[in-house]
Write an enzyme that holds these catalytic residues in place. Structure first.
Site, PDB file in Angstrom:
ATOM      1  N   ALA A   1      40.292  -7.600 -42.018  1.00 22.42           N
ATOM      2  CA  ALA A   1      39.545  -8.815 -42.487  1.00 22.42           C
ATOM      3  C   ALA A   1      38.258  -8.663 -43.416  1.00 22.42           C
ATOM      4  O   ALA A   1      37.854  -7.423 -43.398  1.00 22.42           O
ATOM      5  CB  ALA A   1      38.674  -9.694 -41.594  1.00 22.42           C
ATOM      6  N   ALA A   2      37.665  -8.797 -44.330  1.00 21.15           N
ATOM      7  CA  ALA A   2      36.436  -8.189 -45.215  1.00 21.15           C
ATOM      8  C   ALA A   2      35.295  -7.288 -44.675  1.00 21.15           C
ATOM      9  O   ALA A   2      34.486  -7.043 -45.395  1.00 21.15           O
ATOM     10  CB  ALA A   2      36.359  -9.080 -46.532  1.00 21.15           C
ATOM     11  N   ARG A   3      34.933  -8.285 -43.470  1.00 23.70           N
ATOM     12  CA  ARG A   3      33.864  -8.046 -42.915  1.00 23.70           C
ATOM     13  C   ARG A   3      34.103  -6.817 -42.141  1.00 23.70           C
ATOM     14  O   ARG A   3      32.594  -6.371 -41.824  1.00 23.70           O
ATOM     15  CB  ARG A   3      33.811  -9.403 -42.169  1.00 23.70           C
ATOM     16  CG  ARG A   3      34.410  -9.465 -40.906  1.00 23.70           C
ATOM     17  CD  ARG A   3      33.840 -10.619 -39.756  1.00 23.70           C
ATOM     18  NE  ARG A   3      34.832 -11.532 -39.037  1.00 23.70           N
ATOM     19  CZ  ARG A   3      35.731 -11.811 -38.899  1.00 23.70           C
ATOM     20  NH1 ARG A   3      36.445 -12.269 -40.315  1.00 23.70           N
ATOM     21  NH2 ARG A   3      36.651 -11.979 -38.292  1.00 23.70           N
ATOM     22  N   TYR A   4      35.349  -6.153 -41.916  1.00 21.08           N
ATOM     23  CA  TYR A   4      35.561  -5.000 -41.525  1.00 21.08           C
ATOM     24  C   TYR A   4      35.271  -3.774 -42.461  1.00 21.08           C
ATOM     25  O   TYR A   4      35.617  -2.682 -41.890  1.00 21.08           O
ATOM     26  CB  TYR A   4      36.749  -5.220 -40.463  1.00 21.08           C
ATOM     27  CG  TYR A   4      36.487  -6.181 -39.344  1.00 21.08           C
ATOM     28  CD1 TYR A   4      35.644  -6.456 -38.891  1.00 21.08           C
ATOM     29  CD2 TYR A   4      36.960  -7.504 -39.411  1.00 21.08           C
ATOM     30  CE1 TYR A   4      35.276  -7.296 -37.726  1.00 21.08           C
ATOM     31  CE2 TYR A   4      37.042  -8.348 -38.414  1.00 21.08           C
ATOM     32  CZ  TYR A   4      35.826  -8.493 -36.899  1.00 21.08           C
ATOM     33  OH  TYR A   4      36.260  -9.127 -36.631  1.00 21.08           O
ATOM     34  N   THR A   5      35.389  -4.671 -43.844  1.00 16.76           N
ATOM     35  CA  THR A   5      36.113  -2.614 -44.455  1.00 16.76           C
ATOM     36  C   THR A   5      34.649  -2.478 -45.276  1.00 16.76           C
ATOM     37  O   THR A   5      34.473  -3.323 -45.869  1.00 16.76           O
ATOM     38  CB  THR A   5      37.020  -3.607 -44.896  1.00 16.76           C
ATOM     39  OG1 THR A   5      36.778  -4.090 -45.887  1.00 16.76           O
ATOM     40  CG2 THR A   5      38.622  -3.279 -44.130  1.00 16.76           C
TER      41      THR A   5
END
Length: 749
Positions: A138-142
């Site tokens: 997900a975008a919050r992890y990358t």
């Protein structure tokens, strides 16, 4: 008395002029074509123009909005930031959901390996293009930032090189195109499905594309295949080269390339490792297909197959059963699974808002014209800025005449709004110049400061003149583009990932190979195309060689029964055969007539017969127009039993001589006007394509042509240095009487 219920107004009926009962307020009839035009066509055009089809800069709007947002966020030079932050900022330009924006970003990321030259430097799990099931985080992890190559996308974007338009709510400006300094449209793979049309553009090697563009700018008639042998994919694998199909794609923009997986056999574990697969498939698709074939009993040679992909990259491992030939198994898998797949091409690109399907040459021509316009706009902008600066400095120069006067005018002016008009009157300058002078700090109103500033006037005038000169010269504009392309090629160019394999036919079901006996033989070929294969024992017992009346020996050579021969014809074709296909003969026989034995086309004649051996050397083709082409012998090697190769050599000029060599040597070339040139074959660069035009080795006089070529050591020339040259092409020297005796036959090995 009960009141009668009133009918609803919409249910009242009336009689129309045609006597047909209609409901009041009902919808009117409308032709379906009109409905489509009014309601569906705007949607279709929006999808085509604003969503699915890439433009000449190589980007769709979604790509462009994302990259421009990252650029404005300072992510070209700064550190990485959370992908969720980038997605949120991009929504100011892109009126779509965060999931769609992040998916676009994933495709552009280095971690996903979709592009040869990724635009997003990523950190974290971004999935893999070769995996169907490997989900990205997900975008919050990358995290992400722009890759260094994006410098070439945004170079001079602030110099009015492209149009800037309002975003969807008119709160920001965004570029209509990105001023890419290289043809990104053919470097980055792109796929899109619109309404009623689609686009599928394969990726090409950056260095090869830059070299091709430079060559086309210098010479519009340049043969693209010389510098662009085929596409290059981020997943590597092997490209099965087909000259006709490649030329078709290059000219029309439609067709398909054949790709197959790259593998290696590990003897220690009796297993096959597949490390690269076609760009158009996924590892899970291959695994599923192999599993189905094993279950159905169509493949029995595999003991186990597993996916061992790790941080080191893709790896599919196949355990073989005892005694299985890995080469034969892979040929079978190529035929029955996506390990060999096609990449369909549809080079559909938006040009000035209109979709057009174009070939490679036409795309590069359009890109060059568009890039030329970008460079012109940049020059206009630079000239404008320099002229503004020059105008201010010339006003400052007027002050130099009398600094005290300027101070006195300012000091003696009672009203603030009269300072500018008084300066304009006092020094004969305009309002812009007067404002500039009035804003100078008191500490800078000295002669040293003003002299230092005005010294730049002559330099600015020279720079403006130079920019105007460049702007007015098409040659200089081309040189600017060529220098930029060369700089990009040198800085970001990288070796090919996809290896090109020549002369591979579509794999047919293999039959059990017949055991061919091998023994020494001597081959005799006559000038008219008769071939005799004679064993050593028969040769010792035979007498004089017999030939047809008017025919004579062209060459003879000792070889083996399994050796292959290449027969080149005047129809630019090559016929391959093994000597084992010919019956053992005798000296008293005429032999086999090659056109009949090999099934020549009507009117086709033998030009040259060669024995390629192990295909380790190279062939030299000498043409009537004075050119010579050097082609690796490996270009004529085929793993399948292919009997005929079309486009075996260049069709621009008749072939006079072909020579098969294992190493570089000196060659003597003769012309019809009794001239000779001797040069080293090392001076000729090898070409990747069989039908290359070659390079000129002889400068021919009027009406003269190249007659033949022989090895210099077999030419019989007494003084070799008289005819030797270090530069090509060369006019050579006239043959002396002692050198003019004909030493060679029509055919050479």
């Amino acid at each position: 008395m009960a009141r009668k219920k009133k009918e609803p107004e919409q249910n009242k009926k009336k009689i129309n002029t045609d006597g047909i009962m209609d409901l009041v307020g009902s919808t009117t009839e409308q032709a379906i074509s009109e409905t489509l035009e009014i309601n569906y066509m705007p949607y279709a055009m929006s999808v085509i123009v604003s969503r699915a089809i890439p433009e000449i800069d190589g980007f769709k709007p979604s790509h462009r909005k994302l990259l421009y947002t990252m650029y404005k966020m300072g992510l070209l030079t700064g550190g990485r930031t959370k992908s969720a932050n980038i997605v949120g900022q991009t929504m100011k330009l892109n009126p779509h959901g965060d999931a769609a924006i992040y998916e676009t970003m994933v495709r552009l990321a280095r971690g996903n390996e979709t592009l040869l030259h990724p635009f997003v430097d990523s950190k974290g799990n971004f999935g893999k293009v070769y995996s169907r099931d490997m989900a990205y985080a997900a975008a919050r992890y990358t995290e992400a930032k722009l890759d260094s190559i994006c410098t070439e996308l945004f170079k001079d974007i602030d110099s009015d090189t492209v149009d800037m338009v309002d975003n969807y709510d008119a709160t920001m400006k965004e570029p209509t195109l990105l001023p890419t300094t290289f043809p990104n449209v053919l470097v980055s793979a792109n796929q899109g499905i619109a309404v009623g049309m689609a686009s599928n553009i394969c990726s090409f090697n950056l260095k090869e594309i830059c070299d091709t563009t430079i060559a086309l700018i210098k010479n519009p008639d340049h043969d693209i295949l010389e510098t662009l042998p085929g596409p290059d994919f981020s997943t590597g694998a092997e490209l099965l080269y087909d000259d006709a199909a490649t030329r078709e794609i290059y000219s029309t923009g439609r067709g398909s390339f054949k790709l197959r997986a790259k593998w290696q056999y590990v003897k220690e574990g009796n297993l096959i490792e597949i490390t690269e697969i076609p760009y158009s498939t996924a590892s899970e698709v291959i695994m599923d297909k192999v599993a189905d074939l094993i279950k159905s009993g169509k493949i029995k040679e595999i003991a186990d197959m597993r996916d061992e992909t790790d941080l080191g990259g893709l790896k599919l491992t196949i355990d073989l059963k005892r005694g299985v030939d890995p080469e034969k198994l892979m040929q079978k898998l190529y035929r029955m699974t996506p390990l060999q797949d096609n990449f369909p091409c549809n080079f559909n690109i938006l040009i000035a808002g209109m979709p057009r399907v174009m070939g490679v040459g036409e795309i590069l021509e359009e890109w060059t014209a568009w890039r030329t316009d970008c460079v012109k706009r940049r020059l206009f902008y630079q000239i404008s800025k320099k002229e503004e600066r020059l105008h201010l400095l010339k006003g400052l120069e007027r002050i130099l005449l009398d600094i005290d006067k300027a101070i006195r005018i300012i000091r003696e002016t009672e009203l603030e709004n009269e300072v500018i008009p008084n300066l304009m009157i006092g020094f004969g300058i305009d309002e812009i110049q007067a404002n500039y002078v009035a804003e100078i700090k008191l500490r800078n109103i000295n002669k040293e400061y003003i002299l230092k500033q005005t010294k730049a006037i002559s330099q600015l005038e020279e720079e403006i003149a130079d920019l105007r000169d460049t702007l007015g010269s098409s040659r200089k504009l081309k040189n600017v583009i060529i220098k930029e392309l060369q700089a990009v090629s040198d800085k970001y160019g990288q070796p090919r990932k996809t290896r090109i394999v020549y002369n591979i036919d579509e794999i047919e079901p293999e039959e059990e190979e017949e055991v061919i006996p091998d023994y020494p033989v001597t081959v005799f070929v006559s000038k008219e195309g008769y071939l005799k294969k004679i064993t050593a024992q028969s040769l010792r017992m035979s007498g004089e060689q017999k030939f047809k009346e008017g025919d004579s020996l062209a060459f003879s050579k000792e070889t083996t029964n399994r050796a292959e021969i290449l027969v080149f014809t005047d129809q630019f074709q090559c016929y391959k055969s093994r000597l084992s296909d010919f019956d053992d003969g005798k000296a008293s026989q005429l032999g086999d007539y090659l056109p009949q034995k090999l099934g020549f086309d009507p009117g086709e004649n033998v030009v040259q017969v060669l024995l390629p051996g192990d295909y380790k050397g190279f062939l030299l083709f000498f043409f009537e127009n004075g050119k010579a082409a050097r082609v690796p012998l490996s270009a004529y090697e085929t793993k399948t039993n292919r009997k005929k190769l079309t486009g075996a050599y260049c069709d621009k000029s008749p072939l006079k001589t072909a020579v098969c060599l294992s190493q570089d040597c000196q060659m003597a070339v003769y012309t019809t006007d009794s001239r000779c040139v001797i040069f080293s074959t090392a001076q000729l660069l090898p070409k990747t394509t069989r039908n290359t035009q070659g390079v000129a080795v002889v400068s021919l006089k009027k009406k003269a042509t190249l007659s033949h070529a022989v090895l210099a050591e077999e030419s019989g020339i007494v003084n070799l240095s008289r005819y030797r040259t270090r530069t090509l092409p060369s006019a050579g020297a006239l043959l002396k009487e002692e050198d003019s005796q004909e030493k060679q036959q029509s055919f050479e090995i």
